[in-house]
Design a protein around this motif. Structure first.
Motif, PDB file in Angstrom:
ATOM      1  N   ALA A 167       0.861  -1.346   0.079  1.00  0.00           N
ATOM      2  CA  ALA A 167      -0.067  -0.035   0.050  1.00  0.00           C
ATOM      3  C   ALA A 167       0.791   1.491  -0.019  1.00  0.00           C
ATOM      4  N   VAL A 168       0.654   2.280  -1.017  1.00  0.00           N
ATOM      5  CA  VAL A 168       1.410   3.358  -1.098  1.00  0.00           C
ATOM      6  C   VAL A 168       0.492   4.514  -0.469  1.00  0.00           C
ATOM      7  N   VAL A 169       1.039   5.036   0.548  1.00  0.00           N
ATOM      8  CA  VAL A 169      -0.003   5.778   1.690  1.00  0.00           C
ATOM      9  C   VAL A 169       0.842   7.359   1.945  1.00  0.00           C
ATOM     10  N   GLN A 170      -0.075   8.225   1.969  1.00  0.00           N
ATOM     11  CA  GLN A 170       0.585   9.615   2.151  1.00  0.00           C
ATOM     12  C   GLN A 170       0.518   9.957   3.657  1.00  0.00           C
ATOM     13  N   ARG A 171       1.538  10.731   4.293  1.00  0.00           N
ATOM     14  CA  ARG A 171       1.480  11.205   5.341  1.00  0.00           C
ATOM     15  C   ARG A 171       0.405  12.080   5.804  1.00  0.00           C
ATOM     16  N   GLY A 172       0.029  11.971   7.099  1.00  0.00           N
ATOM     17  CA  GLY A 172      -0.970  13.055   7.532  1.00  0.00           C
ATOM     18  C   GLY A 172      -2.134  12.701   8.302  1.00  0.00           C
ATOM     19  N   GLU A 173      -2.607  13.595   9.073  1.00  0.00           N
ATOM     20  CA  GLU A 173      -3.861  13.278   9.768  1.00  0.00           C
ATOM     21  C   GLU A 173      -3.717  12.315  11.156  1.00  0.00           C
ATOM     22  N   PHE A 174      -3.054  11.253  10.842  1.00  0.00           N
ATOM     23  CA  PHE A 174      -3.095  10.325  12.011  1.00  0.00           C
ATOM     24  C   PHE A 174      -1.673   9.680  12.079  1.00  0.00           C
ATOM     25  N   SER A 175      -1.253   8.686  12.850  1.00  0.00           N
ATOM     26  CA  SER A 175       0.144   8.207  12.832  1.00  0.00           C
ATOM     27  C   SER A 175       0.497   7.347  12.025  1.00  0.00           C
ATOM     28  N   PHE A 176       1.755   6.965  11.665  1.00  0.00           N
ATOM     29  CA  PHE A 176       2.321   6.190  11.030  1.00  0.00           C
ATOM     30  C   PHE A 176       1.970   4.922  11.242  1.00  0.00           C
ATOM     31  N   ALA A 177       1.975   4.612  12.636  1.00  0.00           N
ATOM     32  CA  ALA A 177       1.579   3.273  13.054  1.00  0.00           C
ATOM     33  C   ALA A 177       0.331   2.932  12.820  1.00  0.00           C
ATOM     34  N   GLU A 178      -0.590   3.911  12.971  1.00  0.00           N
ATOM     35  CA  GLU A 178      -2.134   3.567  12.640  1.00  0.00           C
ATOM     36  C   GLU A 178      -2.491   3.402  11.199  1.00  0.00           C
ATOM     37  N   LYS A 179      -1.460   3.993  10.207  1.00  0.00           N
ATOM     38  CA  LYS A 179      -1.549   3.834   8.696  1.00  0.00           C
ATOM     39  C   LYS A 179      -1.023   2.307   8.461  1.00  0.00           C
ATOM     40  N   ILE A 180      -0.078   2.016   9.127  1.00  0.00           N
ATOM     41  CA  ILE A 180       0.556   0.557   8.834  1.00  0.00           C
ATOM     42  C   ILE A 180      -0.339  -0.703   9.185  1.00  0.00           C
ATOM     43  N   VAL A 181      -0.767  -0.357  10.615  1.00  0.00           N
ATOM     44  CA  VAL A 181      -1.910  -1.477  11.101  1.00  0.00           C
ATOM     45  C   VAL A 181      -3.341  -1.266  10.064  1.00  0.00           C
ATOM     46  N   ASN A 182      -3.649  -0.261   9.748  1.00  0.00           N
ATOM     47  CA  ASN A 182      -4.800  -0.374   8.780  1.00  0.00           C
ATOM     48  C   ASN A 182      -4.490  -1.109   7.541  1.00  0.00           C
ATOM     49  N   ALA A 183      -3.648  -0.720   6.944  1.00  0.00           N
ATOM     50  CA  ALA A 183      -2.988  -1.413   5.739  1.00  0.00           C
ATOM     51  C   ALA A 183      -2.879  -3.004   6.110  1.00  0.00           C
ATOM     52  N   ALA A 184      -2.310  -3.414   7.110  1.00  0.00           N
ATOM     53  CA  ALA A 184      -2.160  -4.956   7.533  1.00  0.00           C
ATOM     54  C   ALA A 184      -3.518  -5.577   7.801  1.00  0.00           C
ATOM     55  N   ASP A 185      -4.346  -4.760   8.511  1.00  0.00           N
ATOM     56  CA  ASP A 185      -5.810  -5.048   8.670  1.00  0.00           C
ATOM     57  C   ASP A 185      -6.549  -5.307   7.291  1.00  0.00           C
ATOM     58  N   ALA A 186      -6.115  -4.711   6.123  1.00  0.00           N
ATOM     59  CA  ALA A 186      -6.775  -4.918   4.888  1.00  0.00           C
ATOM     60  C   ALA A 186      -6.002  -5.957   4.126  1.00  0.00           C
ATOM     61  N   GLY A 187      -4.901  -6.449   4.728  1.00  0.00           N
ATOM     62  CA  GLY A 187      -4.566  -7.681   4.096  1.00  0.00           C
ATOM     63  C   GLY A 187      -3.260  -7.397   3.401  1.00  0.00           C
ATOM     64  N   ALA A 188      -2.753  -6.096   3.583  1.00  0.00           N
ATOM     65  CA  ALA A 188      -1.588  -5.729   2.696  1.00  0.00           C
ATOM     66  C   ALA A 188      -0.175  -6.312   3.561  1.00  0.00           C
ATOM     67  N   ALA A 189       0.804  -6.427   2.446  1.00  0.00           N
ATOM     68  CA  ALA A 189       1.887  -7.418   2.987  1.00  0.00           C
ATOM     69  C   ALA A 189       3.011  -6.312   3.229  1.00  0.00           C
ATOM     70  N   GLY A 190       2.709  -4.957   2.841  1.00  0.00           N
ATOM     71  CA  GLY A 190       3.844  -4.073   3.109  1.00  0.00           C
ATOM     72  C   GLY A 190       3.266  -2.647   2.595  1.00  0.00           C
ATOM     73  N   VAL A 191       4.095  -1.757   3.304  1.00  0.00           N
ATOM     74  CA  VAL A 191       3.428  -0.061   3.141  1.00  0.00           C
ATOM     75  C   VAL A 191       4.750   0.620   2.820  1.00  0.00           C
ATOM     76  N   VAL A 192       4.280   1.715   1.881  1.00  0.00           N
ATOM     77  CA  VAL A 192       5.321   2.881   1.644  1.00  0.00           C
ATOM     78  C   VAL A 192       4.555   4.245   1.828  1.00  0.00           C
ATOM     79  N   ILE A 193       5.043   5.013   2.801  1.00  0.00           N
ATOM     80  CA  ILE A 193       4.544   6.113   3.318  1.00  0.00           C
ATOM     81  C   ILE A 193       5.307   7.156   2.876  1.00  0.00           C
ATOM     82  N   TYR A 194       4.846   8.010   2.136  1.00  0.00           N
ATOM     83  CA  TYR A 194       5.332   9.541   1.645  1.00  0.00           C
ATOM     84  C   TYR A 194       4.808  10.727   2.265  1.00  0.00           C
ATOM     85  N   ASN A 195       5.819  11.540   2.379  1.00  0.00           N
ATOM     86  CA  ASN A 195       5.723  12.942   3.030  1.00  0.00           C
ATOM     87  C   ASN A 195       4.693  13.565   2.150  1.00  0.00           C
ATOM     88  N   ASN A 196       4.185  14.486   3.130  1.00  0.00           N
ATOM     89  CA  ASN A 196       3.145  15.411   2.414  1.00  0.00           C
ATOM     90  C   ASN A 196       3.658  16.937   2.460  1.00  0.00           C
TER      91      ASN A 196
END
Ligand code: BES
Ligand code: ZN
Length: 466
Positions: free
Chosen positions: A155-184
């Motif tokens: 999952a490719v995700v933009q920074r912002g609004e809530f924590s990096f950890a939450e973004k990664i956990v949301n992705a994992a909950d949706a079955g994603a195997a990895g995450v790229v977070i880019y700056n805003n």
């Protein structure tokens, strides 16, 4: 006379364009504070040998003493053996903490993508090797994942609004195997996930520019794939130690029940030999223990060396947290020596957490006025091992030279930058200040009762130490 010196110093600083203290609460110094060293001060400082301090620093600063490593453990053994050789009872107090080891390798490969990608790591991110299709997941909210199929993907995700950890956990909950977070916004993205979470999947960070370039590539290449490789990252429990040598009152009948703690941290940051930060404070603590060993005293003195300070004052927090309420009540002062020997730093400051005077600053100013003709300047600072003592309601202060040397937390914090003159000055001030309180109150027949500590009104520089 002192009044003038301080006024001149301030004027000189302002004239030179040196960053002015953030606030100055300057009060005139009362004149006539010219007391000479008394026999107790002389006794307290007589045995201090600055060459011994210097040699301890040489031994301790051979390599960085990072918390939880073999080098820190060797420092623990050295301190224990030194204290024991002076004749002390020594306690080695182990404690555990959760630590993070940065990855040794971190890669993001996107076949067909033009332009460089420089992935960064998130502190507490996990190791892994994931090759999968890429999917744009907005800002990584649960709603973002509802509209897409992220199963097994990166999952490719933009920074912002809530924590990096939450973004990664949301992705994992949706079955994603990895995450790229880019700056805003502009600049590289260096983030922390705040702590370990079993739900994490491997994640890397990108700048805003590189993230947008990746999205463009994905738009033009449906089914685009990537490989995330993170090696060597590890979150795990580590062990560090405090070392405490105790000087009991020399005559049990005269024991006041009071305790003074002279402390310093032994660990350093990775890559820094830490000659000044803080082999200097550790070495002075050792030499004070040796020099003061046989002084007649009615107050207990503890010489403490704390581990894992650089990871968040962990050793000193542990030490204070293990004290019973009765023990805390007995401790009347904490002298914290941290960075006390750099030839390239400024003048000595005695800094309390709240910037207010307390027993430590008062004893220090009284002793330094006698030794040097002028009291050590007071300041305000946290960021070191006196903080947990202060938080427990114990008068505490940091001894540090300000402004800091340019070598602070660098590989250049080495023995050749150490000033014996500064080491000796701090050692003598602390010895005289501590002994002023720890000596027998009625040892001298003419001096039946200890006079209350009085210090001249002094100038107060609220210094920003960095
Ligand atoms: N030796 C410094 C103490 C210090 C105090 C430096 C005040 C500069 C200003 C200490 O070891 C240190 O580096 N502390 C950390 C904070 C700590 C909570 C990890 C710091 O100041 O970044
Ligand atoms: Zn330090």
């Amino acid at each position: 006379m002192k009044n003038k010196t301080i006024a001149l110093t301030l004027a000189a600083m302002l004239a030179a364009g040196v960053a002015a203290p953030t606030a100055v609460i300057a009060q005139p110094i009362e004149s006539g504070y010219q007391e000479a060293l008394n026999q107790f001060d002389q006794k307290a400082i007589r045995k201090i040998d600055v060459d011994r301090i210097y040699n301890h620093i040489a031994t301790l600063s051979e390599a960085p003493r990072v918390a939880g490593t073999d080098v820190e453990n060797r420092a623990v053994d050295y301190l224990r053996d030194e204290f024991k050789s002076y004749g002390y009872d020594v306690e080695v107090q182990p404690f555990t903490y959760v630590g993070y080891t940065e990855p040794t390798r971190i890669e993001l490969d996107v076949p067909g993508h033009e332009g460089e990608l420089n992935p960064g790591n998130f502190t507490y991110g996990i190791s892994g090797d994931v090759t999968a299709g890429l999917v744009d997941a907005g800002i990584g909210s649960p709603a973002d994942f509802e509209g897409i199929d992220a199963e097994g993907k990166i999952a490719v995700v933009q920074r912002g609004e809530f924590s990096f950890a939450e973004k990664i956990v949301n992705a994992a909950d949706a079955g994603a195997a990895g995450v790229v977070i880019y700056n805003n916004g502009p600049g590289a993205l260096n983030g922390t996930l705040g702590g370990h979470d079993d739900r994490f999947v491997p994640a890397v960070s990108l700048s805003q520019e590189q993230g947008q370039s990746l999205l463009q590539h994905m738009n033009g290449n449906p089914g685009a794939e990537a490989r995330i490789l993170v090696e060597g990252a590890e979150t795990g429990e580590h062990t560090s130690h405090n070392v405490i040598a105790t000087k009991h009152p020399t005559n049990k009948k005269k024991d006041t029940g009071e305790v003074i703690v002279i402390g310093s941290h032994m660990d350093s940051v990775p890559g820094a030999p830490g000659a000044n930060d803080n082999a200097s404070g550790t070495a002075v603590t050792l030499e004070l223990a040796r020099a003061m060993k046989n002084l007649p005293s009615d107050t207990e003195i503890r010489f403490a060396s704390f581990g894992a300070e650089e990871l968040g004052l962990i050793g000193s927090h542990h030490y204070v947290s293990e004290l019973s309420d009765t023990e805390k009540d007995r401790i009347i002062a904490n002298f914290n020596l941290d960075m006390v020997g750099s030839r390239d730093a400024g003048d000595l400051i005695v800094a309390s957490v709240d910037g207010e005077p307390n027993l430590v600053t008062e004893l220090t100013q009284k002793a330094s006025a006698k030794l040097n003709g002028e009291p050590t300047t007071r300041g305000r600072s946290g960021s070191s091992d006196h903080v947990p003592f202060h938080q427990a309601g114990i008068p505490a202060a940091l001894f540090i030279h300000s402004p800091l040397e340019p070598w602070y937390h660098t590989p250049q914090d080495t023995l050749d930058k150490i000033s014996k003159e500064k080491l000796l000055d701090v050692a003598e001030i602390v010895a005289a200040a501590v002994y002023d309180r720890a000596r027998f109150d009625n040892q001298n027949p003419k001096d039946k009762k200890r006079k209350e500590t009085t210090v001249p009104k002094e100038a107060f520089f609220e210094q920003s130490i960095r």
